[in-house]
Design a protein around this motif. Structure first.
Motif, PDB file in Angstrom:
ATOM      1  N   LYS A 179       0.825  -1.213   0.000  1.00 19.68           N
ATOM      2  CA  LYS A 179       0.000   0.000   0.000  1.00 19.68           C
ATOM      3  C   LYS A 179       0.860   1.266   0.000  1.00 19.68           C
ATOM      4  O   LYS A 179       0.628   2.177  -0.801  1.00 19.68           O
ATOM      5  CB  LYS A 179      -0.919  -0.005   1.217  1.00 19.68           C
ATOM      6  CG  LYS A 179      -1.883  -1.180   1.252  1.00 19.68           C
ATOM      7  CD  LYS A 179      -2.696  -1.187   2.543  1.00 19.68           C
ATOM      8  CE  LYS A 179      -3.627  -2.391   2.609  1.00 19.68           C
ATOM      9  NZ  LYS A 179      -4.374  -2.445   3.886  1.00 19.68           N
ATOM     10  N   ASN A 180       1.853   1.317   0.895  1.00 22.71           N
ATOM     11  CA  ASN A 180       2.655   2.534   1.024  1.00 22.71           C
ATOM     12  C   ASN A 180       4.086   2.199   1.429  1.00 22.71           C
ATOM     13  O   ASN A 180       4.311   1.252   2.196  1.00 22.71           O
ATOM     14  CB  ASN A 180       2.065   3.463   2.105  1.00 22.71           C
ATOM     15  CG  ASN A 180       0.713   4.004   1.717  1.00 22.71           C
ATOM     16  OD1 ASN A 180       0.584   4.726   0.732  1.00 22.71           O
ATOM     17  ND2 ASN A 180      -0.307   3.633   2.494  1.00 22.71           N
ATOM     18  N   GLN A 217      10.513   0.222   0.322  1.00 30.92           N
ATOM     19  CA  GLN A 217       9.429   0.243  -0.646  1.00 30.92           C
ATOM     20  C   GLN A 217       8.794  -1.133  -0.785  1.00 30.92           C
ATOM     21  O   GLN A 217       9.185  -2.086  -0.109  1.00 30.92           O
ATOM     22  CB  GLN A 217       9.970   0.750  -1.984  1.00 30.92           C
ATOM     23  CG  GLN A 217      10.521   2.174  -1.878  1.00 30.92           C
ATOM     24  CD  GLN A 217      11.278   2.618  -3.110  1.00 30.92           C
ATOM     25  OE1 GLN A 217      11.526   1.824  -4.001  1.00 30.92           O
ATOM     26  NE2 GLN A 217      11.646   3.894  -3.156  1.00 30.92           N
ATOM     27  N   SER A 218       7.801  -1.242  -1.630  1.00 29.25           N
ATOM     28  CA  SER A 218       7.047  -2.478  -1.793  1.00 29.25           C
ATOM     29  C   SER A 218       7.971  -3.656  -2.067  1.00 29.25           C
ATOM     30  O   SER A 218       8.783  -3.643  -2.992  1.00 29.25           O
ATOM     31  CB  SER A 218       6.054  -2.338  -2.953  1.00 29.25           C
ATOM     32  OG  SER A 218       5.338  -3.537  -3.125  1.00 29.25           O
TER      33      SER A 218
END
Length: 571
Positions: free
Chosen positions: A455-456, A470-471
């Protein structure tokens, strides 16, 4: 970015990495010449080939093209926690073909220069530098040593060398030999040896019944020899002239030498460093014998035995040591000592220590070594990649800086040895040090979950250092869970790097088996550092739902202005 270490190579070659992580390793190998060389070095222990694999090695033009691009090399890597289970038994004959296909002909064709850590195999504990030099005989002038370099210089391959042995040959410290043993139609010959208090290197060859040189002695190391079966192929010992076996001071249980052979053109080179064998309580004898008992060359069993005499007296007499014992205390409390300079026929070494490691752990240095005319004859910077170093100055395989001390179970080393081409001890040198890198303690534990990062991104502030996770990608298989986590870091003023040794735990507090940080460094306009890269994490279990990333220190640059003259008082 951080390069591969031996544990990662071991996991890669045993095919225990998840597919995505294997692909990351392969991509890194495609672009990093230092790791390409190191990969081929490590294959000396682990791989096997068959007829299809042999065809790849016969592409000599490709091999030579890649070899031309090789750097001189060494080892500067990450935190690894050894997997505690027994090694997987693998069909190496099948694996070698897979590896050759996966890593491309260019990688498979590289020259091998060995660098090992005991984290993987106690049989291959040392790592060593490139070996012999080829010199234009018309340029050779023997001025110091007892031997005629012109007798042996044409045996050495020009591209697989280090500058130290080249200089040793120029000064007459390479001893020509003519030792041959023939059995089962194969002749093994020893043609030269160079030895000083820092290292021993032997040059030899294997020829078939038609006189054609074959590469079996070193290539077996690449193809079918492992730590489990090496004694079926050869046993090598270092002895004194009375036949007493000389063993490493830190391992008195193992009398056979772990040094693997490496290629040298059509010949092979064999040898390694001597720093772990002798000290004041165990002085180096004047005469040594390198006992080689070769039992098998590829599929041919036989007996090729050599007792290679090594007269250490000329090189010991030429060895000069300058006791320095100069100490620098930085404003941050870190204490650095330049202990001594060693001048040997094959190399010049500077030894430092972090003499008060309980106050500040020294991660490395930045300095230049200049001669009387102001010419830079050596330089070191622990915060640059090995490929960026000047290999005409440094002999990286005999150097260690901000390294891991494997004998102390992953504790940071407090001894630093930097090795350069041989320099004249009669000339005055000056060490000019302008930066000391220290470990600045921080306390940060960041929980990361697959679902939340989808999501974030997660941003954390660690003592003024902005780190963004990060993802991440996660991959499960029957035995492992792996994570690939892109990250970006904007470092605070005077912070120049993140550590190679991270701790990552799962939701139950279990440590990851492998943590691999790979970053590219950029300098911002305001002088701060930006890092971009990935954190790869491998757990020896499946179904990991959440991880905690623990960061306990960052690397700070401390500006200093320290000059130490290196002259006189030679012993």
């Amino acid at each position: 970015m951080t390069c591969l270490d031996t544990f990662m190579l071991n996991a890669y070659l045993e095919d225990t990495l998840p597919l995505r992580m294997k692909q990351e390793v392969q991509r890194h190998l495609d672009t990093c010449s230092w790791c390409q060389s190191k990969f081929e070095q490590y294959l000396d222990e682990l791989d096997t080939s068959d007829d299809e694999g042999e065809d790849v090695w016969q592409t000599e033009a490709t091999i030579q093209n890649v070899m031309d691009k090789l750097p001189a090399y060494p080892m500067n890597v990450l935190k690894l926690k050894p997997i505690q289970k027994q090694p997987v038994q693998i069909n190496w004959k099948k694996r070698s073909v897979d590896i050759v296909k996966k890593t491309t002909i260019a990688v498979a064709g590289l020259a091998m220069v060995v660098t090992f850590g005991t984290a993987v195999s106690p049989t291959f504990a040392n790592y060593m530098s490139g070996i012999y030099a080829s010199i234009n005989p018309s340029e050779v002038t023997v001025t110091k040593g007892p031997y005629n370099a012109k007798q042996v210089v044409n045996l050495f391959d020009k591209k697989q060398t280090d500058i130290g042995v080249k200089k040793a040959a120029e000064y007459g410290f390479v001893q020509p030999l003519d030792m041959k043993v023939t059995d089962q139609g194969l002749t093994m010959a020893i043609s030269a040896v160079v030895a000083d208090p820092l290292r021993i290197m032997v040059l030899g060859s294997v020829t078939d019944s038609s006189g054609k040189k074959i590469q079996s002695f070193w290539k077996d190391q690449f193809t079918i020899i492992s730590s489990d079966n090496v004694k079926d192929f050869r046993e090598v010992r270092l002895k004194d002239k009375n036949g007493k076996v000389i063993m490493r001071l830190d391992d008195n249980q193992r009398e056979t030498l772990p040094w693997p052979p490496v290629p040298n053109g059509e010949n092979f080179a064999y040898g390694g460093q001597l720093s772990g064998f002798f000290d004041e309580a165990n002085p180096m004898p004047d005469e040594l014998i390198l006992e080689m008992r070769v039992k098998r060359l590829t599929d041919t069993k036989g007996t090729w035995n050599f007792d290679i005499p090594i007269d250490m007296r000329p090189a010991k007499a030429a060895m000069k040591t300058v006791a320095l014992n100069k100490e620098l205390e930085t404003p941050t409390g870190a204490t650095v000592e330049l202990k001594e300079a060693r001048f040997a026929p094959t190399a010049t070494q500077l030894e430092f220590s972090n003499s008060n490691p309980n106050e500040k752990v020294v991660e490395g240095f930045r300095y230049e070594l200049v001669d009387e005319k102001g010419t830079v004859v050596g330089k070191w910077d622990d915060m640059i990649e090995p490929d960026e170093r000047d290999h005409n100055l440094s002999i990286l395989g005999m150097s260690h800086g901000a390294s891991v001390n494997f004998t102390e179970k992953w504790q940071p080393s407090t001894s630093f040895v930097h090795t350069y081409m041989p320099l004249d001890p009669a000339k005055n040198l000056t060490m000019k040090l302008d930066a000391v890198y220290t470990a600045e303690k921080v306390s940060s534990q960041t929980k990361l979950s697959f679902a939340e990062l989808e999501k974030n991104p997660k941003k954390v502030n660690v003592a003024g250092n902005q780190i963004t996770f990060q993802s991440m990608e996660m991959e499960d298989d029957d035995e492992y869970t792996s994570f690939n986590i892109p990250l970006e870091a904007i470092l605070a003023k005077d912070i120049v790097g993140l550590p190679e040794r991270w701790t990552v735990k799962d939701e139950n507090g279990n440590d990851a088996a492998l943590v691999w940080l790979r970053v590219n460094k950029k300098e911002n306009q305001n002088g701060t550092i930006k890092l971009e890269g990935k954190l790869d994490v491998l757990f020896e279990k499946k179904d990991v739902k959440e991880i905690s990333v623990v960061l306990d220190h960052v690397i700070k640059e401390n500006k200093v202005n320290w000059e130490v003259p290196i002259k006189g008082e030679k012993k």
